[in-house]
Design a protein around this motif. Structure first.
Motif, PDB file in Angstrom:
ATOM      1  N   THR A  17      68.774  67.573  47.785  1.00 55.86           N
ATOM      2  CA  THR A  17      68.304  68.684  46.962  1.00 55.86           C
ATOM      3  C   THR A  17      66.787  68.650  47.018  1.00 55.86           C
ATOM      4  O   THR A  17      66.186  67.699  47.530  1.00 55.86           O
ATOM      5  CB  THR A  17      68.801  68.531  45.516  1.00 55.86           C
ATOM      6  OG1 THR A  17      68.409  67.242  45.016  1.00 55.86           O
ATOM      7  CG2 THR A  17      70.315  68.664  45.434  1.00 55.86           C
ATOM      8  N   PHE A  18      66.154  69.686  46.483  1.00 56.83           N
ATOM      9  CA  PHE A  18      64.701  69.801  46.623  1.00 56.83           C
ATOM     10  C   PHE A  18      64.028  70.021  45.280  1.00 56.83           C
ATOM     11  O   PHE A  18      64.455  70.866  44.491  1.00 56.83           O
ATOM     12  CB  PHE A  18      64.373  70.945  47.585  1.00 56.83           C
ATOM     13  CG  PHE A  18      64.932  70.710  48.957  1.00 56.83           C
ATOM     14  CD1 PHE A  18      64.227  69.988  49.903  1.00 56.83           C
ATOM     15  CD2 PHE A  18      66.203  71.165  49.285  1.00 56.83           C
ATOM     16  CE1 PHE A  18      64.759  69.734  51.157  1.00 56.83           C
ATOM     17  CE2 PHE A  18      66.746  70.921  50.542  1.00 56.83           C
ATOM     18  CZ  PHE A  18      66.021  70.206  51.479  1.00 56.83           C
ATOM     19  N   ARG A  19      62.954  69.257  45.061  1.00 56.09           N
ATOM     20  CA  ARG A  19      62.148  69.434  43.852  1.00 56.09           C
ATOM     21  C   ARG A  19      61.402  70.766  43.933  1.00 56.09           C
ATOM     22  O   ARG A  19      61.323  71.378  44.989  1.00 56.09           O
ATOM     23  CB  ARG A  19      61.139  68.290  43.716  1.00 56.09           C
ATOM     24  CG  ARG A  19      61.807  66.974  43.432  1.00 56.09           C
ATOM     25  CD  ARG A  19      60.779  65.902  43.118  1.00 56.09           C
ATOM     26  NE  ARG A  19      61.481  64.697  42.711  1.00 56.09           N
ATOM     27  CZ  ARG A  19      61.253  63.502  43.206  1.00 56.09           C
ATOM     28  NH1 ARG A  19      60.310  63.315  44.105  1.00 56.09           N
ATOM     29  NH2 ARG A  19      61.952  62.478  42.783  1.00 56.09           N
ATOM     30  N   LYS A  20      60.824  71.174  42.808  1.00 58.40           N
ATOM     31  CA  LYS A  20      60.073  72.437  42.766  1.00 58.40           C
ATOM     32  C   LYS A  20      58.951  72.473  43.795  1.00 58.40           C
ATOM     33  O   LYS A  20      58.647  73.521  44.357  1.00 58.40           O
ATOM     34  CB  LYS A  20      59.492  72.673  41.371  1.00 58.40           C
ATOM     35  CG  LYS A  20      60.523  73.080  40.354  1.00 58.40           C
ATOM     36  CD  LYS A  20      59.869  73.329  39.012  1.00 58.40           C
ATOM     37  CE  LYS A  20      60.909  73.693  37.977  1.00 58.40           C
ATOM     38  NZ  LYS A  20      60.323  73.913  36.656  1.00 58.40           N
ATOM     39  N   THR A  23      59.722  68.667  47.739  1.00 59.81           N
ATOM     40  CA  THR A  23      60.042  67.305  48.137  1.00 59.81           C
ATOM     41  C   THR A  23      61.554  67.111  48.173  1.00 59.81           C
ATOM     42  O   THR A  23      62.241  67.376  47.188  1.00 59.81           O
ATOM     43  CB  THR A  23      59.434  66.289  47.136  1.00 59.81           C
ATOM     44  OG1 THR A  23      58.033  66.494  47.073  1.00 59.81           O
ATOM     45  CG2 THR A  23      59.739  64.862  47.547  1.00 59.81           C
ATOM     46  N   VAL A  25      65.117  65.206  47.977  1.00 57.25           N
ATOM     47  CA  VAL A  25      65.663  64.065  47.239  1.00 57.25           C
ATOM     48  C   VAL A  25      67.100  63.853  47.712  1.00 57.25           C
ATOM     49  O   VAL A  25      68.009  64.585  47.319  1.00 57.25           O
ATOM     50  CB  VAL A  25      65.630  64.304  45.711  1.00 57.25           C
ATOM     51  CG1 VAL A  25      66.168  63.087  44.975  1.00 57.25           C
ATOM     52  CG2 VAL A  25      64.222  64.650  45.238  1.00 57.25           C
ATOM     53  N   GLY A  47      69.701  64.335  38.064  1.00 62.19           N
ATOM     54  CA  GLY A  47      68.577  65.053  38.651  1.00 62.19           C
ATOM     55  C   GLY A  47      69.006  66.109  39.656  1.00 62.19           C
ATOM     56  O   GLY A  47      68.422  67.193  39.714  1.00 62.19           O
ATOM     57  N   LYS A  48      70.043  65.818  40.448  1.00 60.49           N
ATOM     58  CA  LYS A  48      70.480  66.792  41.454  1.00 60.49           C
ATOM     59  C   LYS A  48      70.948  68.087  40.810  1.00 60.49           C
ATOM     60  O   LYS A  48      70.739  69.170  41.345  1.00 60.49           O
ATOM     61  CB  LYS A  48      71.533  66.210  42.392  1.00 60.49           C
ATOM     62  CG  LYS A  48      72.849  65.845  41.770  1.00 60.49           C
ATOM     63  CD  LYS A  48      73.758  65.208  42.813  1.00 60.49           C
ATOM     64  CE  LYS A  48      74.867  64.410  42.209  1.00 60.49           C
ATOM     65  NZ  LYS A  48      74.459  63.135  41.639  1.00 60.49           N
ATOM     66  N   LYS A  50      69.814  69.379  37.934  1.00 61.41           N
ATOM     67  CA  LYS A  50      68.587  70.070  37.523  1.00 61.41           C
ATOM     68  C   LYS A  50      67.918  70.731  38.730  1.00 61.41           C
ATOM     69  O   LYS A  50      67.495  71.887  38.661  1.00 61.41           O
ATOM     70  CB  LYS A  50      67.624  69.073  36.873  1.00 61.41           C
ATOM     71  CG  LYS A  50      66.311  69.677  36.460  1.00 61.41           C
ATOM     72  CD  LYS A  50      65.400  68.622  35.856  1.00 61.41           C
ATOM     73  CE  LYS A  50      64.039  69.207  35.548  1.00 61.41           C
ATOM     74  NZ  LYS A  50      63.118  68.201  35.044  1.00 61.41           N
ATOM     75  N   ARG A  51      67.828  70.002  39.843  1.00 56.04           N
ATOM     76  CA  ARG A  51      67.182  70.562  41.030  1.00 56.04           C
ATOM     77  C   ARG A  51      67.961  71.754  41.582  1.00 56.04           C
ATOM     78  O   ARG A  51      67.373  72.739  42.022  1.00 56.04           O
ATOM     79  CB  ARG A  51      66.993  69.466  42.081  1.00 56.04           C
ATOM     80  CG  ARG A  51      65.934  68.444  41.667  1.00 56.04           C
ATOM     81  CD  ARG A  51      65.633  67.451  42.769  1.00 56.04           C
ATOM     82  NE  ARG A  51      66.754  66.580  43.066  1.00 56.04           N
ATOM     83  CZ  ARG A  51      67.029  65.450  42.424  1.00 56.04           C
ATOM     84  NH1 ARG A  51      66.270  65.040  41.423  1.00 56.04           N
ATOM     85  NH2 ARG A  51      68.065  64.717  42.780  1.00 56.04           N
ATOM     86  N   ASN A  54      67.206  74.906  39.818  1.00 57.80           N
ATOM     87  CA  ASN A  54      65.918  75.471  40.222  1.00 57.80           C
ATOM     88  C   ASN A  54      65.923  76.009  41.649  1.00 57.80           C
ATOM     89  O   ASN A  54      65.204  76.952  41.953  1.00 57.80           O
ATOM     90  CB  ASN A  54      64.804  74.421  40.094  1.00 57.80           C
ATOM     91  CG  ASN A  54      64.500  74.100  38.657  1.00 57.80           C
ATOM     92  OD1 ASN A  54      64.488  74.977  37.808  1.00 57.80           O
ATOM     93  ND2 ASN A  54      64.267  72.830  38.376  1.00 57.80           N
ATOM     94  N   ASN A  55      66.702  75.374  42.527  1.00 59.53           N
ATOM     95  CA  ASN A  55      66.731  75.758  43.939  1.00 59.53           C
ATOM     96  C   ASN A  55      68.100  75.394  44.510  1.00 59.53           C
ATOM     97  O   ASN A  55      68.389  74.218  44.718  1.00 59.53           O
ATOM     98  CB  ASN A  55      65.624  75.028  44.701  1.00 59.53           C
ATOM     99  CG  ASN A  55      65.625  75.346  46.185  1.00 59.53           C
ATOM    100  OD1 ASN A  55      66.397  76.163  46.668  1.00 59.53           O
ATOM    101  ND2 ASN A  55      64.755  74.677  46.918  1.00 59.53           N
TER     102      ASN A  55
END
Length: 126
Positions: A17-20, A23, A25, A47-48, A50-51, A54-55
């Motif tokens: 997955t990708f941070r805002k 990056t 992950v 975290g995945k 949440k990411r 967002n995306n």
């Protein structure tokens, strides 16, 4: 063999997955093919999750149980979070694929409370 068949047959997948900020992950996950998508189960607060909110863009690749040894081509996809009924179907699909270990794991996930876990569906090809 199609990308879907190959990815669905893998014992472990590296879900990236990708941070805002873009990056990547990577996270090793259990997954199963279900209704033409790749089904993944997760803790709702991971975290995945949440990411993905967002995306939804993700990648998948076969890996070992720690996610360190990857193999096969990387496949792109789009993930979505599932409702409670669909999450239950994901639990069943994963339990079937992983046999006794999967059944025990999914049983304890139910005991923790349905509101604490969530299913993810990944449509390959973005």
């Amino acid at each position: 063999m199609s990308d879907f068949e190959r990815i669905a047959a893998e014992k472990y997948l590296l879900l990236t997955t990708f941070r805002k900020n873009g990056t990547p992950v990577p996270t090793p996950v259990w997954a199963a093919g279900h209704d033409g998508e790749i089904a993944v189960w997760s803790d709702r607060t991971a975290g995945k999750v949440k990411r993905i909110r967002n995306n939804p863009e993700v990648t998948l690749q076969g890996c070992d149980f720690r996610g360190r040894e990857t193999h096969g081509p990387v496949v792109t996809g789009k993930a979505r979070l599932l409702d409670e009924a669909a999450t239950e179907r994901v639990r069943s699909a994963i339990a079937r694929k992983y046999g006794v270990v999967g059944q025990v794991t999914m049983f304890f996930s139910r005991l923790r409370g349905r509101q604490k876990t969530i299913g993810l569906a990944i449509k390959l090809g973005g």
